[in-house]
Design an enzyme around this catalytic site. Sequence first.
Site, short mmCIF file in Angstrom:
data_model
loop_
_atom_site.label_atom_id
_atom_site.label_comp_id
_atom_site.label_asym_id
_atom_site.label_seq_id
_atom_site.Cartn_x
_atom_site.Cartn_y
_atom_site.Cartn_z
N ARG B 107 0.81 -1.24 0.00
CA ARG B 107 0.00 0.00 0.00
C ARG B 107 0.84 1.28 0.00
O ARG B 107 0.36 2.33 0.42
CB ARG B 107 -0.99 0.02 1.16
CG ARG B 107 -1.99 -1.11 1.13
CD ARG B 107 -3.22 -0.87 2.00
NE ARG B 107 -4.08 -2.02 1.97
CZ ARG B 107 -4.03 -3.02 2.87
NH1 ARG B 107 -3.22 -2.95 3.87
NH2 ARG B 107 -4.83 -4.05 2.74
N LYS B 129 2.51 11.34 -11.70
CA LYS B 129 1.65 10.44 -12.46
C LYS B 129 2.40 9.14 -12.73
O LYS B 129 3.51 9.16 -13.26
CB LYS B 129 1.24 11.07 -13.79
CG LYS B 129 0.07 12.01 -13.68
CD LYS B 129 -0.47 12.31 -15.09
CE LYS B 129 -1.65 13.27 -15.04
NZ LYS B 129 -2.13 13.59 -16.39
N GLU B 171 7.96 17.08 -25.71
CA GLU B 171 7.37 17.55 -24.45
C GLU B 171 7.92 18.93 -24.05
O GLU B 171 7.22 19.73 -23.45
CB GLU B 171 7.64 16.54 -23.32
CG GLU B 171 6.85 15.23 -23.43
CD GLU B 171 5.35 15.37 -23.07
OE1 GLU B 171 4.87 16.50 -22.85
OE2 GLU B 171 4.68 14.32 -23.03
N LYS B 216 6.15 22.95 -14.82
CA LYS B 216 5.31 21.80 -14.51
C LYS B 216 5.08 21.68 -13.00
O LYS B 216 3.96 21.46 -12.54
CB LYS B 216 5.91 20.50 -15.06
CG LYS B 216 5.02 19.32 -14.76
CD LYS B 216 5.37 18.06 -15.50
CE LYS B 216 4.36 16.98 -15.15
NZ LYS B 216 4.65 15.70 -15.78
N GLU B 226 -5.30 16.79 -11.03
CA GLU B 226 -5.77 17.15 -12.37
C GLU B 226 -7.27 17.39 -12.44
O GLU B 226 -7.98 16.82 -13.26
CB GLU B 226 -5.36 16.06 -13.39
CG GLU B 226 -5.48 16.55 -14.82
CD GLU B 226 -4.90 15.57 -15.84
OE1 GLU B 226 -3.71 15.26 -15.74
OE2 GLU B 226 -5.65 15.15 -16.73
N ARG B 230 -4.00 21.56 -14.22
CA ARG B 230 -3.03 20.53 -14.66
C ARG B 230 -3.40 19.97 -16.04
O ARG B 230 -2.53 19.47 -16.76
CB ARG B 230 -2.94 19.40 -13.63
CG ARG B 230 -1.92 18.36 -14.00
CD ARG B 230 -1.60 17.36 -12.91
NE ARG B 230 -0.51 16.50 -13.34
CZ ARG B 230 0.19 15.70 -12.57
NH1 ARG B 230 -0.09 15.63 -11.29
NH2 ARG B 230 1.17 14.96 -13.05
N ASN B 234 -1.83 18.46 -20.83
CA ASN B 234 -2.24 17.47 -21.83
C ASN B 234 -2.30 18.06 -23.24
O ASN B 234 -2.80 17.40 -24.16
CB ASN B 234 -3.60 16.87 -21.46
CG ASN B 234 -3.51 16.02 -20.21
OD1 ASN B 234 -2.53 15.30 -20.01
ND2 ASN B 234 -4.50 16.12 -19.34
N HIS B 237 -2.04 15.87 -26.22
CA HIS B 237 -2.01 14.48 -25.75
C HIS B 237 -3.25 13.66 -26.14
O HIS B 237 -3.16 12.44 -26.23
CB HIS B 237 -1.80 14.43 -24.23
CG HIS B 237 -0.35 14.58 -23.85
ND1 HIS B 237 0.37 15.73 -24.13
CD2 HIS B 237 0.53 13.74 -23.24
CE1 HIS B 237 1.61 15.57 -23.68
NE2 HIS B 237 1.73 14.38 -23.15
N HIS B 241 -2.07 10.30 -27.67
CA HIS B 241 -2.38 8.97 -27.12
C HIS B 241 -3.15 8.12 -28.13
O HIS B 241 -2.91 6.92 -28.26
CB HIS B 241 -3.17 9.10 -25.82
CG HIS B 241 -2.31 9.52 -24.65
ND1 HIS B 241 -2.83 9.92 -23.45
CD2 HIS B 241 -0.96 9.60 -24.53
CE1 HIS B 241 -1.84 10.23 -22.63
NE2 HIS B 241 -0.70 10.04 -23.26
N HIS B 254 6.73 8.77 -27.81
CA HIS B 254 5.70 9.61 -27.20
C HIS B 254 5.84 11.08 -27.61
O HIS B 254 4.86 11.72 -28.00
CB HIS B 254 5.77 9.47 -25.67
CG HIS B 254 4.75 10.31 -24.95
ND1 HIS B 254 3.39 10.16 -25.14
CD2 HIS B 254 4.90 11.33 -24.06
CE1 HIS B 254 2.74 11.04 -24.39
NE2 HIS B 254 3.62 11.75 -23.74
#
Lengths: 355, 355
Positions: B107, B129, B171, B216, B226, B230, B234, B237, B241, B254
Amino acid sequence: MFFSFGGCKTEVFIEREIPRLAQICEDFFKVLLVCDENTSSIADKIAGYDIPRCVLKSGEENKTWNAVETILNAAKSAALGRDGIFIGVGGGVIGDLTGFAASIYMRGCRLVLAATTLLAMVDASVGGKTGFDLSGIKNLVGSFYPAETVYMPLDVLSTLPAREKKSGMGELIKTAILDGDDFLDKLPVIADCGFPEKLPNDELLRYCIKRAVLYKGGIVSEDFKESGKRKLLNLGHTFAHALESAAGLGSISHGEAVAWGIIRSCELGYALGITPRARAKKIRSVISSFGYQCSAPFPHTDINMFLEAMKSDKKKKHGKLSFIVPDENSACLVELASESEVNVLTKIIKGEFPL
Amino acid sequence: MFFSFGGCKTEVFIEREIPRLAQICEDFFKVLLVCDENTSSIADKIAGYDIPRCVLKSGEENKTWNAVETILNAAKSAALGRDGIFIGVGGGVIGDLTGFAASIYMRGCRLVLAATTLLAMVDASVGGKTGFDLSGIKNLVGSFYPAETVYMPLDVLSTLPAREKKSGMGELIKTAILDGDDFLDKLPVIADCGFPEKLPNDELLRYCIKRAVLYKGGIVSEDFKESGKRKLLNLGHTFAHALESAAGLGSISHGEAVAWGIIRSCELGYALGITPRARAKKIRSVISSFGYQCSAPFPHTDINMFLEAMKSDKKKKHGKLSFIVPDENSACLVELASESEVNVLTKIIKGEFPL
């Protein structure tokens, strides 16, 4: 009842009837119901009509990544977005699996639980621990992710198998020991009335569940991530988890293992001079009155596998094993450091250290 | 640099040299190093000597549950407890996988990252993330779990393959667009100096990475989970994606997908009257100067698979697709609601809506 766990609000409803979907949420198009073979009929009553559903195999032996992946793929098939709601309908295993899947699907969705076993009501559904078993270690993997709402429909308990009721009672006894003898002393009357075949009357049943939820909720509110007080809730669990692992996950019910583990904790606490003999004997007597296995070793269990499993326990820190042992009117944490203390432990597991 | 993400503190070190284990932690007996085939030699330099290690296959196509399970089992074999430290040595994929494994092992354990690619430095390693791909959907599963420390040893960038450097630049361009033209206007000089074969001089390289991390980190400090600002990160993105999924995860880098996606976002923003034509053209020109694929459709990509992947995007809410599009000097969120807006989208993907 309202609780705040790690900044997340959890509301708990103890009611007679199974909740309907319209009570749970407004938007039926973003819901995934998760249940197992045994709770599918309860899920029917909640849903009313056709709602995306994921039916898992029941039992601790199925608390694996495969089950989590099944839930995640069902959520994807149901086109759930980040605002999707996972509704787990079942006992501790379904709650843990659904909670874990909800915590990682798109990095976290909404979670509602309908607890359908005594164990889930008095313990598992409240407090946000989720997880599954890996490489034979119980809950090796998981997250802290409280449900936003937990429903506890008492009606479902009457049809619960005796084994399931006994499993829940193990956790209820644990909570009563922590909460103090005032609570613990109320339990023997339940055994006298024919439990597990018969449940206590409505008033007593509701009282016990509510008190257990209030106690646990209070502790978890103070220490969500288990860095302090929450560890008390592991009373009996270092022994119980090792027993469950050694016996093969799913072959002994969790509550039965906890009941057996609590007696071992009493023996350890007594050996360390922490648990008064009178309290240890009272606790053993309450547990015995419910018909649990009391003596060690647990039948048909390999002692070496047991010790091996105990060494992998996740409550271990700085290489030391930690245990919760009963004290005068609650319990406290001990860490086994010296060689002689670890030797006592081995004797206890072998049944060579009776009270 | 210090940041606070969701109550967790992250410290970032931009230095020349690879950090040594003694700098990272005091207790070597509770460490698991996670790297891939390409970063194993960097892990050697960190470790100095024999430390439990998990070497994964490299590449986005291996960002699966199997890789996560490999890390978890290595942690169990290394007898890591809750106070164990996972040290991820690699690019975005290793960071995402190690971070996710650390977030769910018992955990949640401690997490340190050594970012070894430009992409990981300017973007992936900061902000918490984590995740992996499931059923062909990028990052469908994950958690928010910031590293306590992120090391960025600039020395490792010189041996990076050109494809990797270009991926990071995608990026970096994204961040510069968000941060404003003052930053964006600094990038063409890097292209002019022979990037990706040649890196910019030390001063400029450090300036760009630091500025990207500061931008960032600032955004994520304000909106860790997010729910608001935030989302700007993206930019490009939703397109990227879908492109990565449609092309087969791992076949397009990417950053290359992000660069292509940013141009699509410019076209969408221009169609909606949000992106000024001059800014859209400037952005396209910067991206073009680095040699990225600029026109649509992306070669050898199935349009229908692309649209299908886009519909599964996790940034979807209330069934509506959302996009970040450039505005005057940063970017903003738009949701496509009407049929005609969705039709424009299809035209953009097909390359029927050039600026």
